[in-house]
Write a protein that holds these residues in place. Sequence first.
Motif, PDB file in Angstrom:
ATOM      1  N   LYS A   1       0.810  -1.343  -0.004  1.00  0.00           N
ATOM      2  CA  LYS A   1       0.132  -0.037   0.070  1.00  0.00           C
ATOM      3  C   LYS A   1       0.941   1.090   0.054  1.00  0.00           C
ATOM      4  N   ARG A   2       1.900   1.237   0.781  1.00  0.00           N
ATOM      5  CA  ARG A   2       2.816   2.514   0.982  1.00  0.00           C
ATOM      6  C   ARG A   2       3.467   2.498  -0.538  1.00  0.00           C
ATOM      7  N   GLN A   3       3.965   1.504  -1.098  1.00  0.00           N
ATOM      8  CA  GLN A   3       4.512   1.747  -2.387  1.00  0.00           C
ATOM      9  C   GLN A   3       3.672   2.580  -3.084  1.00  0.00           C
ATOM     10  N   SER A   4       2.326   1.830  -3.435  1.00  0.00           N
ATOM     11  CA  SER A   4       1.274   2.350  -4.437  1.00  0.00           C
ATOM     12  C   SER A   4       1.196   4.081  -4.185  1.00  0.00           C
ATOM     13  N   TRP A   5       1.245   4.475  -2.838  1.00  0.00           N
ATOM     14  CA  TRP A   5       1.007   5.841  -2.521  1.00  0.00           C
ATOM     15  C   TRP A   5       2.134   6.752  -3.170  1.00  0.00           C
ATOM     16  N   TYR A   6       3.373   6.223  -3.346  1.00  0.00           N
ATOM     17  CA  TYR A   6       4.299   7.137  -3.907  1.00  0.00           C
ATOM     18  C   TYR A   6       4.007   7.164  -5.498  1.00  0.00           C
ATOM     19  N   GLN A   7       3.445   5.981  -5.974  1.00  0.00           N
ATOM     20  CA  GLN A   7       3.205   5.898  -7.519  1.00  0.00           C
ATOM     21  C   GLN A   7       2.228   7.093  -7.862  1.00  0.00           C
ATOM     22  N   VAL A   8       1.141   7.187  -6.875  1.00  0.00           N
ATOM     23  CA  VAL A   8      -0.021   8.221  -7.089  1.00  0.00           C
ATOM     24  C   VAL A   8       0.624   9.631  -7.050  1.00  0.00           C
ATOM     25  N   LEU A   9       1.633   9.878  -6.310  1.00  0.00           N
ATOM     26  CA  LEU A   9       2.241  11.181  -6.151  1.00  0.00           C
ATOM     27  C   LEU A   9       3.036  11.339  -7.517  1.00  0.00           C
ATOM     28  N   GLY A  10       3.142  10.540  -8.249  1.00  0.00           N
ATOM     29  CA  GLY A  10       3.801  10.708  -9.349  1.00  0.00           C
ATOM     30  C   GLY A  10       5.366  10.536  -9.338  1.00  0.00           C
TER      31      GLY A  10
ATOM     32  N   LYS B   1      -7.145   7.840  -6.870  1.00  0.00           N
ATOM     33  CA  LYS B   1      -6.092   7.083  -7.694  1.00  0.00           C
ATOM     34  C   LYS B   1      -5.439   6.138  -6.620  1.00  0.00           C
ATOM     35  N   LEU B   2      -5.664   6.189  -5.554  1.00  0.00           N
ATOM     36  CA  LEU B   2      -5.240   5.015  -4.488  1.00  0.00           C
ATOM     37  C   LEU B   2      -5.952   3.827  -4.672  1.00  0.00           C
ATOM     38  N   LYS B   3      -7.064   3.846  -4.597  1.00  0.00           N
ATOM     39  CA  LYS B   3      -8.095   2.857  -5.063  1.00  0.00           C
ATOM     40  C   LYS B   3      -7.994   1.666  -3.794  1.00  0.00           C
TER      41      LYS B   3
END
Length: 479
Positions: free
Chosen positions: A258-267, A476-478
């Motif tokens: 989950k925390r990895q995906s958070w950074y992807q959403v930040l771009g 975007k976090l879904k």
Amino acid sequence: MANNRLSSLIAHTKAYGFLYPSSEIYEGIQAVYDYGPMGALLKRKLQQFWWQSMTQLHENIVGLDAAIFMNKKTWEASGHIAGFHDWMVDNKDSHKRYRVDKLIEEKVSVWKKQGKEAKANQLMAAMGNAMSSQDGDALRGLLVEHHIVCPISKTSHWTSARELHLMFATHTGPTQDHTSQVYLRPETAQGIFVNFLNIQKTTRQSLPFGVAQIGKAFRNELIARQFIFRMREFEQMEMQFFIPPEKDEKWFATWRDKRQSWYQVLGIPTHKMSIHPHEKLAHYANAAVDILYEFPFGANEVEGIHARGSFDLTNHEKLSKKKMTYFDPQENRSYIPHVVETSAGCDRLILMLLCEAFQQEEGRTYLKLPKALSPIQVAVLPLMKQEPFIKIAKKIYQEIRYDFSISYEERGSIGKRYTRQDLIGTPYCITVDHQTLQDETITVRERDSMHQHRLPISDLSSFLHDEVALKNLLKKLKY
């Protein structure tokens, strides 16, 4: 080249109101910074995104804002009083100071790459023995014996190692003795642990559930460097997730992903992010990984994910003599919960965002910040400093300022005003021009592409909601 880029970024953040050296008129204080007007806005928006992604998008995570001062026994139970220190050593030729464990670990890393596993393990064991027996001379001897040199002087003329405690101590009340001594907290997590039962009972949460917190922490870092990456006063964004004892592996993997995906959403580009499993675990951890970002000075940690087991709650139960057990009605049993922690450094994330956003192109510099987190999301600019343009521009400003962070500026040429907004990362500039007076449309200028298009004033609010609202990132976090 990387150092030049970082130096340019540091100068930019000061020039445009993001970060200032603290108390600069008195020559400042090392490794302490103030957030300027633009930096404070960016920081609050980043914190809001983290807070909402944790609490608003998870029905089983609640928030806390614990005090900085805590009873001294808190830090005895957590292990900080006994074990929160570094061994430092000075090189007599370069007069530079280093952490002994870092010097030795770098040597060990080289040996392991050379296949000298046994030799590396022996050195690590010897270091552990010297530290546990508090033998500074023995630590110096290890550096000399294994030809571990200062990176600057290239010599091994070391002083005896000395112990540095990383907590700041102060006193409460009118007297100053051991009974009044307290510490500035070195982490925010303990405020959550000592309130575990209060939170569980008052919110009526069932396991698994989490507690999120954003707050100041303080560490007496002797070697604080790399701008705001490592400071003595910093801000943490932490979440402690309480789980049944047998669920460590499942929830550790869940929160890592989950925390990895958070950074992807930040771009943040995936090629600049990596996961680093810990080889050497902290005293409280069963498993741990760091999320790393490729800064100009190398890949470094921005967040840690830790399976803390029941270490903290168990120790607080022992020292306080207060039960820290949770009764599970579904399984009809009581137990001390285990914990999975996510711990992000707010200041490090700010530095990551600024490093990623800082764009220097031929003839142009701008900050390509995420639109929802940009300090100023829209600038309203009358083309000319004349009444018809100003009247409409101020009306637009008044109507949309409740929903967005806005700047209004009427001084200087329109080109110079666009440039100033680029330099602070404003994604959209709205210009009231001659055509506006005729048909009530405005020019919308986009930061990254510099593309301009016309838009009816009546459509502006919905356009901005679609482009810069924080909910767009959250969706975007879904989760």
